[in-house]
Design an enzyme around this catalytic site. Structure first.
Site, short mmCIF file in Angstrom:
data_model
loop_
_atom_site.label_atom_id
_atom_site.label_comp_id
_atom_site.label_asym_id
_atom_site.label_seq_id
_atom_site.Cartn_x
_atom_site.Cartn_y
_atom_site.Cartn_z
N CYS A 87 -5.92 -6.76 -20.05
CA CYS A 87 -5.15 -7.98 -20.28
C CYS A 87 -5.97 -9.22 -20.01
O CYS A 87 -6.92 -9.21 -19.25
CB CYS A 87 -3.92 -7.97 -19.37
SG CYS A 87 -4.33 -7.80 -17.63
N ARG A 227 -1.24 3.29 -2.63
CA ARG A 227 0.19 3.11 -2.79
C ARG A 227 0.93 3.90 -1.72
O ARG A 227 0.72 5.11 -1.59
CB ARG A 227 0.67 3.62 -4.15
CG ARG A 227 -0.04 3.02 -5.35
CD ARG A 227 0.44 3.66 -6.63
NE ARG A 227 -0.31 3.20 -7.79
CZ ARG A 227 -0.07 3.63 -9.03
NH1 ARG A 227 0.88 4.53 -9.25
NH2 ARG A 227 -0.79 3.17 -10.04
N GLY A 228 1.77 3.22 -0.97
CA GLY A 228 2.57 3.93 0.03
C GLY A 228 1.68 4.65 1.03
O GLY A 228 0.99 4.03 1.82
#
Length: 264
Positions: A87, A227-228
């Site tokens: 992006c 993550r986590g």
């Protein structure tokens, strides 16, 4: 379902000593940090002292930069451009071969996975543009004292340039800093990491094979999928140790060549 706002992107023209470099899609925030970070990452400058003036004109969508170094536009712009993936597409003047010639990182700092996971969570809670829109990237520096600095942008590489620019302007030393990003760690992201001298880069998503190869060559630790209570350590420089996994001994070192994935 709660409605979120839409992320904004602006075409910004970067002009250096009167020469137009390119038009970039950016989020209209922390643009001076971005200019410093991009110019350093791409080799236009070697230090913030080489920047004489940065003028951001939001009305015309331009950033005018004056350098006081021996910048030679003909030599710089004759180099082949490489367009970044993903992006907010950007442009880099460094190939993978160029990056291999960067100075190798020599930091001896060590970080526990639990610490990186905790800071990744703190980072996520301090991204107001993402929380508002659900469509932004962020980059974060973990300072030696545990505090964090965050920058956001529509493009993952722009966000990293912004946080590097912030670090340059604050005269921060990279030896004991950690870089976190929300985006994929591709070769150009690894290039920016290496150019500034970060010893560890962590991401909530994956790293590419090319980035991992470069990281191993330049002695940079790469940690993905933060993550986590999970993470993947792709490299084995000895700077990140496992104190999370229940299936391994606490503080287990990561063996050379091993890709360690932790689920807990």
């Amino acid at each position: 379902m709660l409605k979120k706002g839409c992320p904004d992107e602006y075409p910004i023209t970067l002009v250096v000593n009167g020469y137009e470099v390119a038009v970039f899609q950016l989020t209209n925030q922390d643009l001076e940090d971005w200019a410093y970070g991009y110019l350093f990452s791409e080799g236009f400058i070697g230090s913030p002292e080489e920047v004489e003036e940065v003028e951001v004109n939001e009305d015309t969508g331009t950033i005018q930069v004056s350098l006081n170094n021996d910048f030679e536009p003909e030599q710089m712009f004759s180099k082949k451009k490489h367009y970044t993936a993903g992006c907010g597409r950007g442009v880099t003047f460094f190939s993978m071969t160029d990056v291999k010639n960067f100075r190798k990182v020599t930091s001896h700092e060590k970080f526990a996975l639990s610490y990186l996971l905790k800071k990744r969570s703190e980072f996520a809670q301090n991204t107001p543009l993402y929380i508002e829109t659900g469509g932004m990237h962020g980059a974060c520096i973990i300072h030696e004292d545990g505090s964090i600095s965050v920058r956001e942008d529509i493009g993952r590489h722009n966000a990293v340039d912004k946080i590097i620019g912030h670090a340059l302007r604050k005269r921060l030393q990279p030896d004991r800093l950690v870089l976190l990003t929300t985006g994929r760690v591709s070769y150009e992201m690894l290039s920016k990491t290496a150019k500034f001298g970060f010893a560890v880069i962590g991401s909530r998503t994956a790293a590419t094979k090319q980035a991992i190869q470069l990281a191993r060559f330049l002695n940079i630790e790469v940690v993905g999928y933060l993550r986590g209570k999970m993470a993947t350590v792709y490299t084995s420089s000895g700077r990140v140790y496992d104190d999370v996994s229940n299936s391994t001994v606490a503080a287990k070192p990561i063996e050379r060549g091993e890709v360690l994935t932790i689920f807990n």
